[in-house]
Design a protein around this motif. Sequence first.
Motif, PDB file in Angstrom:
ATOM      1  N   GLU A 153      47.762  50.658  29.806  1.00 26.90           N
ATOM      2  CA  GLU A 153      47.122  51.320  30.952  1.00 26.90           C
ATOM      3  C   GLU A 153      45.621  51.479  30.724  1.00 26.90           C
ATOM      4  N   GLU A 154      45.220  51.825  29.500  1.00 25.41           N
ATOM      5  CA  GLU A 154      43.793  51.958  29.199  1.00 25.41           C
ATOM      6  C   GLU A 154      43.080  50.620  29.345  1.00 25.41           C
ATOM      7  N   TYR A 155      43.712  49.564  28.837  1.00 21.06           N
ATOM      8  CA  TYR A 155      43.113  48.237  28.961  1.00 21.06           C
ATOM      9  C   TYR A 155      43.013  47.811  30.421  1.00 21.06           C
ATOM     10  N   ALA A 156      44.031  48.115  31.186  1.00 17.28           N
ATOM     11  CA  ALA A 156      44.013  47.744  32.605  1.00 17.28           C
ATOM     12  C   ALA A 156      42.853  48.440  33.315  1.00 17.28           C
ATOM     13  N   GLN A 157      42.649  49.721  33.026  1.00 17.93           N
ATOM     14  CA  GLN A 157      41.553  50.452  33.661  1.00 17.93           C
ATOM     15  C   GLN A 157      40.197  49.928  33.192  1.00 17.93           C
ATOM     16  N   LEU A 158      40.084  49.640  31.896  1.00 21.05           N
ATOM     17  CA  LEU A 158      38.830  49.126  31.354  1.00 21.05           C
ATOM     18  C   LEU A 158      38.467  47.786  31.993  1.00 21.05           C
ATOM     19  N   PHE A 159      39.417  46.874  32.003  1.00 22.58           N
ATOM     20  CA  PHE A 159      39.114  45.560  32.569  1.00 22.58           C
ATOM     21  C   PHE A 159      38.919  45.623  34.082  1.00 22.58           C
ATOM     22  N   ALA A 160      39.622  46.508  34.753  1.00 20.79           N
ATOM     23  CA  ALA A 160      39.416  46.659  36.196  1.00 20.79           C
ATOM     24  C   ALA A 160      37.997  47.136  36.479  1.00 20.79           C
ATOM     25  N   ALA A 161      37.521  48.082  35.670  1.00 22.45           N
ATOM     26  CA  ALA A 161      36.152  48.583  35.855  1.00 22.45           C
ATOM     27  C   ALA A 161      35.125  47.488  35.561  1.00 22.45           C
ATOM     28  N   LEU A 162      35.329  46.744  34.467  1.00 16.12           N
ATOM     29  CA  LEU A 162      34.393  45.662  34.130  1.00 16.12           C
ATOM     30  C   LEU A 162      34.361  44.589  35.213  1.00 16.12           C
ATOM     31  N   ILE A 163      35.524  44.211  35.678  1.00 14.67           N
ATOM     32  CA  ILE A 163      35.608  43.156  36.694  1.00 14.67           C
ATOM     33  C   ILE A 163      34.994  43.635  38.005  1.00 14.67           C
ATOM     34  N   ALA A 164      35.254  44.873  38.373  1.00 17.86           N
ATOM     35  CA  ALA A 164      34.685  45.403  39.622  1.00 17.86           C
ATOM     36  C   ALA A 164      33.164  45.467  39.544  1.00 17.86           C
ATOM     37  N   ARG A 165      32.634  45.918  38.395  1.00 17.60           N
ATOM     38  CA  ARG A 165      31.181  46.006  38.247  1.00 17.60           C
ATOM     39  C   ARG A 165      30.540  44.617  38.284  1.00 17.60           C
ATOM     40  N   THR A 166      31.152  43.667  37.596  1.00 13.62           N
ATOM     41  CA  THR A 166      30.600  42.310  37.592  1.00 13.62           C
ATOM     42  C   THR A 166      30.700  41.684  38.981  1.00 13.62           C
ATOM     43  N   ALA A 167      31.786  41.941  39.691  1.00  4.56           N
ATOM     44  CA  ALA A 167      31.912  41.422  41.054  1.00  4.56           C
ATOM     45  C   ALA A 167      30.841  42.011  41.960  1.00  4.56           C
ATOM     46  N   LYS A 168      30.534  43.294  41.761  1.00  4.83           N
ATOM     47  CA  LYS A 168      29.467  43.934  42.546  1.00  4.83           C
ATOM     48  C   LYS A 168      28.121  43.288  42.217  1.00  4.83           C
ATOM     49  N   ASP A 169      27.888  42.996  40.925  1.00  2.00           N
ATOM     50  CA  ASP A 169      26.651  42.314  40.525  1.00  2.00           C
ATOM     51  C   ASP A 169      26.543  40.940  41.174  1.00  2.00           C
ATOM     52  N   VAL A 170      27.667  40.231  41.234  1.00  2.55           N
ATOM     53  CA  VAL A 170      27.683  38.910  41.880  1.00  2.55           C
ATOM     54  C   VAL A 170      27.325  39.056  43.356  1.00  2.55           C
ATOM     55  N   ASP A 171      27.907  40.061  44.027  1.00  2.00           N
ATOM     56  CA  ASP A 171      27.600  40.285  45.444  1.00  2.00           C
ATOM     57  C   ASP A 171      26.117  40.593  45.648  1.00  2.00           C
ATOM     58  N   VAL A 172      25.555  41.407  44.785  1.00  2.00           N
ATOM     59  CA  VAL A 172      24.129  41.746  44.899  1.00  2.00           C
ATOM     60  C   VAL A 172      23.269  40.498  44.713  1.00  2.00           C
ATOM     61  N   LEU A 173      23.625  39.685  43.721  1.00  2.00           N
ATOM     62  CA  LEU A 173      22.858  38.449  43.489  1.00  2.00           C
ATOM     63  C   LEU A 173      22.981  37.487  44.666  1.00  2.00           C
ATOM     64  N   ILE A 174      24.167  37.390  45.231  1.00  2.00           N
ATOM     65  CA  ILE A 174      24.350  36.504  46.388  1.00  2.00           C
ATOM     66  C   ILE A 174      23.526  37.009  47.569  1.00  2.00           C
ATOM     67  N   ASP A 175      23.528  38.330  47.780  1.00  2.00           N
ATOM     68  CA  ASP A 175      22.743  38.893  48.887  1.00  2.00           C
ATOM     69  C   ASP A 175      21.250  38.699  48.686  1.00  2.00           C
ATOM     70  N   SER A 176      20.800  38.592  47.433  1.00  2.00           N
ATOM     71  CA  SER A 176      19.370  38.435  47.182  1.00  2.00           C
ATOM     72  C   SER A 176      18.898  36.991  47.342  1.00  2.00           C
ATOM     73  N   LEU A 177      19.839  36.062  47.468  1.00  2.00           N
ATOM     74  CA  LEU A 177      19.445  34.664  47.662  1.00  2.00           C
ATOM     75  C   LEU A 177      18.867  34.487  49.060  1.00  2.00           C
ATOM     76  N   PRO A 178      17.952  33.540  49.220  1.00  3.99           N
ATOM     77  CA  PRO A 178      17.406  33.301  50.567  1.00  3.99           C
ATOM     78  C   PRO A 178      18.509  32.826  51.512  1.00  3.99           C
TER      79      PRO A 178
END
Length: 145
Positions: free
Chosen positions: A52-77
């Motif tokens: 359960e701890e690993y699931a929460q840790l990886f879910a948080a990491l994946i969600a944060r990285t996905a948010k970073d990807v969305d921000v980078l995509i939005d910053s593209l022309p």
Amino acid sequence: MADRLTQLQDAVNSLADQFCNAIGVLQQFAPPASFSNIQTAINKDQPANPTEEYAQLFAALIARTAKDVDVLIDSLPSEESTAVLQAASLRQLEEENHEAAARLEEVVFRGDMLLKRIQHALADIAQSQLRTRSGATGQASPAES
């Protein structure tokens, strides 16, 4: 600093790594599943499962990285950004840059003038102190004689 596409590629690669690591760790620590025809012996003395701890840790990491990807995509022309629009935007930025440079030059000029006034005032103070000290020393000498 890398350009946006390189940052985006790095973020996507990081996301893929996190998915692979999450699957590997979860498979490693997941409790065995029982099948109807296969009986497995489960050791009841095994330590508590941190799945359960690993699931929460990886879910948080994946969600944060996905948010970073969305921000980078939005910053593209965008696709609507044509060469004409980009050139107009660059001209506007150049004008703003020239205005800011002119303001900076004015502030630097005023700062230099203020510095000169302060230096002149300090020189006057130093001269006054020297005259005062030499005058006080000159007056004290005849009185002692």
